[in-house]
Motif scaffolding. Structure first.
Motif, PDB file in Angstrom:
ATOM      1  N   ALA A   1      45.849  41.311  45.435  1.00  0.00           N
ATOM      2  CA  ALA A   1      45.789  40.422  44.273  1.00  0.00           C
ATOM      3  C   ALA A   1      44.348  40.161  43.843  1.00  0.00           C
ATOM      4  O   ALA A   1      44.022  40.238  42.653  1.00  0.00           O
ATOM      5  CB  ALA A   1      46.504  39.107  44.590  1.00  0.00           C
ATOM      6  N   VAL A   2      43.493  39.846  44.807  1.00  0.00           N
ATOM      7  CA  VAL A   2      42.083  39.593  44.486  1.00  0.00           C
ATOM      8  C   VAL A   2      41.476  40.823  43.826  1.00  0.00           C
ATOM      9  O   VAL A   2      40.841  40.729  42.763  1.00  0.00           O
ATOM     10  CB  VAL A   2      41.276  39.190  45.736  1.00  0.00           C
ATOM     11  CG1 VAL A   2      39.775  39.220  45.451  1.00  0.00           C
ATOM     12  CG2 VAL A   2      41.693  37.832  46.252  1.00  0.00           C
ATOM     13  N   GLU A   3      41.661  41.978  44.437  1.00  0.00           N
ATOM     14  CA  GLU A   3      41.029  43.194  43.924  1.00  0.00           C
ATOM     15  C   GLU A   3      41.607  43.639  42.590  1.00  0.00           C
ATOM     16  O   GLU A   3      40.888  44.214  41.770  1.00  0.00           O
ATOM     17  CB  GLU A   3      41.124  44.323  44.949  1.00  0.00           C
ATOM     18  CG  GLU A   3      40.403  44.040  46.254  1.00  0.00           C
ATOM     19  CD  GLU A   3      38.893  43.829  46.147  1.00  0.00           C
ATOM     20  OE1 GLU A   3      38.341  43.756  45.034  1.00  0.00           O
ATOM     21  OE2 GLU A   3      38.265  43.732  47.206  1.00  0.00           O
ATOM     22  N   THR A   4      42.862  43.363  42.334  1.00  0.00           N
ATOM     23  CA  THR A   4      43.435  43.687  41.026  1.00  0.00           C
ATOM     24  C   THR A   4      42.743  42.884  39.930  1.00  0.00           C
ATOM     25  O   THR A   4      42.333  43.434  38.905  1.00  0.00           O
ATOM     26  CB  THR A   4      44.959  43.427  41.030  1.00  0.00           C
ATOM     27  OG1 THR A   4      45.563  44.299  41.995  1.00  0.00           O
ATOM     28  CG2 THR A   4      45.568  43.680  39.666  1.00  0.00           C
ATOM     29  N   VAL A   5      42.583  41.593  40.164  1.00  0.00           N
ATOM     30  CA  VAL A   5      41.893  40.744  39.182  1.00  0.00           C
ATOM     31  C   VAL A   5      40.424  41.144  39.069  1.00  0.00           C
ATOM     32  O   VAL A   5      39.891  41.300  37.964  1.00  0.00           O
ATOM     33  CB  VAL A   5      42.028  39.253  39.569  1.00  0.00           C
ATOM     34  CG1 VAL A   5      41.124  38.380  38.705  1.00  0.00           C
ATOM     35  CG2 VAL A   5      43.472  38.801  39.473  1.00  0.00           C
ATOM     36  N   VAL A   6      39.772  41.321  40.200  1.00  0.00           N
ATOM     37  CA  VAL A   6      38.348  41.665  40.201  1.00  0.00           C
ATOM     38  C   VAL A   6      38.119  42.985  39.467  1.00  0.00           C
ATOM     39  O   VAL A   6      37.198  43.086  38.639  1.00  0.00           O
ATOM     40  CB  VAL A   6      37.806  41.730  41.646  1.00  0.00           C
ATOM     41  CG1 VAL A   6      36.460  42.431  41.710  1.00  0.00           C
ATOM     42  CG2 VAL A   6      37.721  40.333  42.229  1.00  0.00           C
ATOM     43  N   ASN A   7      38.939  43.982  39.727  1.00  0.00           N
ATOM     44  CA  ASN A   7      38.734  45.265  39.068  1.00  0.00           C
ATOM     45  C   ASN A   7      38.935  45.186  37.567  1.00  0.00           C
ATOM     46  O   ASN A   7      38.221  45.848  36.812  1.00  0.00           O
ATOM     47  CB  ASN A   7      39.619  46.340  39.707  1.00  0.00           C
ATOM     48  CG  ASN A   7      38.995  46.873  40.970  1.00  0.00           C
ATOM     49  OD1 ASN A   7      37.943  47.500  40.927  1.00  0.00           O
ATOM     50  ND2 ASN A   7      39.607  46.587  42.110  1.00  0.00           N
ATOM     51  N   ARG A   8      39.872  44.369  37.119  1.00  0.00           N
ATOM     52  CA  ARG A   8      40.040  44.182  35.674  1.00  0.00           C
ATOM     53  C   ARG A   8      38.768  43.574  35.076  1.00  0.00           C
ATOM     54  O   ARG A   8      38.269  44.029  34.045  1.00  0.00           O
ATOM     55  CB  ARG A   8      41.262  43.310  35.395  1.00  0.00           C
ATOM     56  CG  ARG A   8      41.556  43.182  33.912  1.00  0.00           C
ATOM     57  CD  ARG A   8      42.873  42.466  33.595  1.00  0.00           C
ATOM     58  NE  ARG A   8      42.946  41.140  34.182  1.00  0.00           N
ATOM     59  CZ  ARG A   8      43.722  40.800  35.222  1.00  0.00           C
ATOM     60  NH1 ARG A   8      44.487  41.699  35.802  1.00  0.00           N
ATOM     61  NH2 ARG A   8      43.728  39.559  35.668  1.00  0.00           N
ATOM     62  N   HIS A   9      38.203  42.591  35.751  1.00  0.00           N
ATOM     63  CA  HIS A   9      36.968  41.964  35.258  1.00  0.00           C
ATOM     64  C   HIS A   9      35.782  42.926  35.341  1.00  0.00           C
ATOM     65  O   HIS A   9      34.928  42.927  34.451  1.00  0.00           O
ATOM     66  CB  HIS A   9      36.683  40.661  36.008  1.00  0.00           C
ATOM     67  CG  HIS A   9      37.548  39.545  35.536  1.00  0.00           C
ATOM     68  ND1 HIS A   9      37.251  38.805  34.425  1.00  0.00           N
ATOM     69  CD2 HIS A   9      38.721  39.061  36.004  1.00  0.00           C
ATOM     70  CE1 HIS A   9      38.201  37.909  34.224  1.00  0.00           C
ATOM     71  NE2 HIS A   9      39.108  38.041  35.174  1.00  0.00           N
ATOM     72  N   LEU A  10      35.726  43.727  36.380  1.00  0.00           N
ATOM     73  CA  LEU A  10      34.633  44.705  36.485  1.00  0.00           C
ATOM     74  C   LEU A  10      34.696  45.721  35.348  1.00  0.00           C
ATOM     75  O   LEU A  10      33.650  46.095  34.795  1.00  0.00           O
ATOM     76  CB  LEU A  10      34.671  45.415  37.841  1.00  0.00           C
ATOM     77  CG  LEU A  10      34.353  44.565  39.066  1.00  0.00           C
ATOM     78  CD1 LEU A  10      34.515  45.388  40.337  1.00  0.00           C
ATOM     79  CD2 LEU A  10      32.963  43.939  38.992  1.00  0.00           C
ATOM     80  N   GLN A  11      35.888  46.159  34.990  1.00  0.00           N
ATOM     81  CA  GLN A  11      36.022  47.109  33.883  1.00  0.00           C
ATOM     82  C   GLN A  11      35.555  46.485  32.564  1.00  0.00           C
ATOM     83  O   GLN A  11      34.891  47.144  31.759  1.00  0.00           O
ATOM     84  CB  GLN A  11      37.465  47.617  33.773  1.00  0.00           C
ATOM     85  CG  GLN A  11      37.898  48.479  34.943  1.00  0.00           C
ATOM     86  CD  GLN A  11      36.947  49.633  35.235  1.00  0.00           C
ATOM     87  OE1 GLN A  11      36.487  50.343  34.335  1.00  0.00           O
ATOM     88  NE2 GLN A  11      36.638  49.820  36.511  1.00  0.00           N
TER      89      GLN A  11
END
Length: 185
Positions: free
Chosen positions: A112-122
């Motif tokens: 869950a954390v990495e899904t949100v983080v990766n969206r923000h990183l993109q």
């Protein structure tokens, strides 16, 4: 009211650029991730869980990411985010809670954390591509690791059920809230 001969009153603080806010929030987020993994590893060792080695690998990545963002902040003379301590305390609490809930909860948390983080990183990469090559490079340097964390965690979670979907929802909402708050502090 000022005229052209009177200097404008100085602001008590300068408003950081969007790139600076991204870097500060990313730095704080990496600290939060470190604390999540530290707590999960602590409980995992105590309970003799097999996933500790995977978590230690993730922790090593997050420490490297923290150093990357710390270096860029230092180069620019930018102080860390005001949410830094909040990210650390919240991350540690999240790590403890999910570790006590079991191995699937730990991996659902990471996913869950990495899904949100990766969206923000993109989103950051799209914005920084033309405006700030150094910040873009710092963000780009961590994307592979963060995607790997998400994918490995997804494999460990296996089939979703009500339990993992609930963890996903709570952790994703908390992660979004921390990012939102950090961008505004």
């Amino acid at each position: 009211m000022t005229n052209s001969l009177q200097p404008a009153l100085p602001l008590p603080f300068s408003t950081p650029s969007l790139a600076a806010r991204y870097l500060r929030v990313d730095h704080a987020g990496e600290f939060g991730a470190i604390q999540i993994y530290r707590a999960q590893i602590l409980i995992g060792r105590w309970l003799g869980r097999a996933q500790v080695a995977v978590l230690e690998d993730f922790l090593a990545h997050e420490r490297r990411h923290l150093a990357t963002f710390g270096e860029v902040l230092a180069e620019r003379g930018i102080r860390r985010c005001r949410s830094f301590a909040l990210c650390g305390a919240g991350g540690y609490a999240l790590g403890l809670i999910t570790a006590l809930l079991g191995e699937r909860a730990v991996m659902a948390c990471t996913r869950a954390v990495e899904t949100v983080v990766n969206r923000h990183l993109q989103e950051q990469l799209a914005h920084l591509a033309d405006s700030d090559p150094r910040a873009h490079a710092a963000v780009a340097s961590i994307v592979h690791d963060e995607l790997e964390h998400r994918d490995v965690a997804s494999e460990h979670v296996g089939r979703d059920d009500t339990f993992t979907r609930a963890i996903d929802a709570v952790v994703a909402a908390a992660t979004e809230a921390v990012i939102w708050t950090g961008m505004r502090l």
